[in-house]
Design a protein around this motif. Structure first.
Motif, mmCIF file in Angstrom:
data_model
loop_
_atom_site.group_PDB
_atom_site.id
_atom_site.type_symbol
_atom_site.label_atom_id
_atom_site.label_comp_id
_atom_site.label_asym_id
_atom_site.label_seq_id
_atom_site.Cartn_x
_atom_site.Cartn_y
_atom_site.Cartn_z
ATOM 1 N N GLY A 44 71.943 -50.502 -4.655
ATOM 2 C CA GLY A 44 72.730 -50.054 -5.871
ATOM 3 C C GLY A 44 72.837 -50.851 -6.781
ATOM 4 O O GLY A 44 73.042 -50.821 -7.830
ATOM 5 N N CYS A 45 73.282 -52.338 -6.265
ATOM 6 C CA CYS A 45 73.502 -53.429 -7.340
ATOM 7 C C CYS A 45 72.058 -53.717 -8.087
ATOM 8 O O CYS A 45 72.125 -53.749 -9.424
ATOM 9 N N ARG A 46 70.996 -53.633 -7.537
ATOM 10 C CA ARG A 46 69.707 -53.645 -8.113
ATOM 11 C C ARG A 46 69.761 -52.785 -9.317
ATOM 12 O O ARG A 46 69.145 -53.124 -10.412
ATOM 13 N N HIS A 47 69.679 -51.537 -8.729
ATOM 14 C CA HIS A 47 69.563 -50.259 -9.556
ATOM 15 C C HIS A 47 70.442 -50.357 -10.838
ATOM 16 O O HIS A 47 70.112 -50.303 -12.083
ATOM 17 N N TYR A 48 71.721 -50.771 -10.601
ATOM 18 C CA TYR A 48 72.799 -50.882 -11.729
ATOM 19 C C TYR A 48 72.157 -52.125 -12.843
ATOM 20 O O TYR A 48 72.184 -51.711 -13.954
ATOM 21 N N ALA A 49 71.755 -53.047 -12.190
ATOM 22 C CA ALA A 49 71.467 -54.341 -13.103
ATOM 23 C C ALA A 49 70.311 -53.864 -13.847
ATOM 24 O O ALA A 49 70.170 -54.264 -15.032
ATOM 25 N N ASP A 50 69.253 -53.047 -13.244
ATOM 26 C CA ASP A 50 68.090 -52.689 -13.942
ATOM 27 C C ASP A 50 68.418 -51.657 -15.105
ATOM 28 O O ASP A 50 68.171 -52.056 -16.264
ATOM 29 N N ARG A 51 69.649 -50.714 -14.850
ATOM 30 C CA ARG A 51 69.727 -49.871 -15.857
ATOM 31 C C ARG A 51 70.519 -50.757 -17.021
ATOM 32 O O ARG A 51 70.321 -50.315 -18.351
ATOM 33 N N MET A 52 71.297 -51.675 -16.723
ATOM 34 C CA MET A 52 72.071 -52.467 -17.691
ATOM 35 C C MET A 52 71.103 -53.496 -18.319
ATOM 36 O O MET A 52 71.443 -54.260 -19.213
ATOM 37 N N GLY A 53 69.848 -53.765 -17.829
ATOM 38 C CA GLY A 53 68.932 -54.649 -18.660
ATOM 39 C C GLY A 53 69.233 -56.163 -18.067
ATOM 40 O O GLY A 53 69.042 -56.988 -18.655
#
Length: 169
Positions: free
Chosen positions: A70-79
């Motif tokens: 979940g953290c990785r996906h959130y970071a990806d979404r935020m750039g």
């Protein structure tokens, strides 16, 4: 992490499938293993660096893996670029002594002069369930030049907060 039941291999395989380099270190003094990713070197013009932190007192690593994903996906979404994951496990997950959080803060401090650095946790409770203790931990992260964000922060609000506190070179 108990290597006899394959949990370390399962978590490493899951993270590698998500594009995360994983190196496991045996911390015999604490009786468990911790994982840390390899951190790339980025300049001041690059995206913010996300330093993922979590803790788990249980022997089950399934939820830990899901939170990290979940953290990785959130970071990806935020750039943002995920540079590493630091996990306090077992007894240290419940104590005030957090050797992996200390290591995260040390690594973050070294990068803070070069670019924006963020301590990314899945929820505030991943730091600690105690609000007073959480504020103390967040102050330590701030003193190292970073900010603490969660995957449940509103993306617009998070981006605005980071932009508002970004240091001028």
């Amino acid at each position: 992490m108990d290597s006899s039941n394959g949990s370390a291999d399962i978590l490493a395989k899951h993270l590698k499938a998500s594009g995360v380099a994983v190196g496991w270190t045996d911390v015999a003094a604490y009786g468990y293993e911790v994982g840390q990713y390899d951190a790339p070197a980025l300049g001041a013009d690059g995206p913010p660096l996300a330093f993922v932190y979590d803790r788990s007192a249980s022997h089950s690593r399934r939820q830990l893996g899901m939170r990290l994903e979940g953290c990785r996906h959130y970071a990806d979404r935020m750039g943002w670029v995920v540079v590493g994951g630091w996990f306090d496990l077992g007894e240290h997950a419940m104590s005030i002594q957090r050797p992996q959080l200390d290591a995260l803060i040390t690594t973050m401090r070294a990068q803070a002069d070069e670019c924006e650095v963020l301590c990314l946790v899945h929820t505030w409770e991943r730091l600690t369930a105690n609000p007073s203790h959480r504020l103390l931990l967040q102050q330590r992260i701030t003193a190292a030049g970073g900010q603490t964000v969660t995957t449940f922060d509103a993306p617009g609000r998070t981006a605005a907060r980071i932009a508002a506190t970004r240091r001028n070179p």
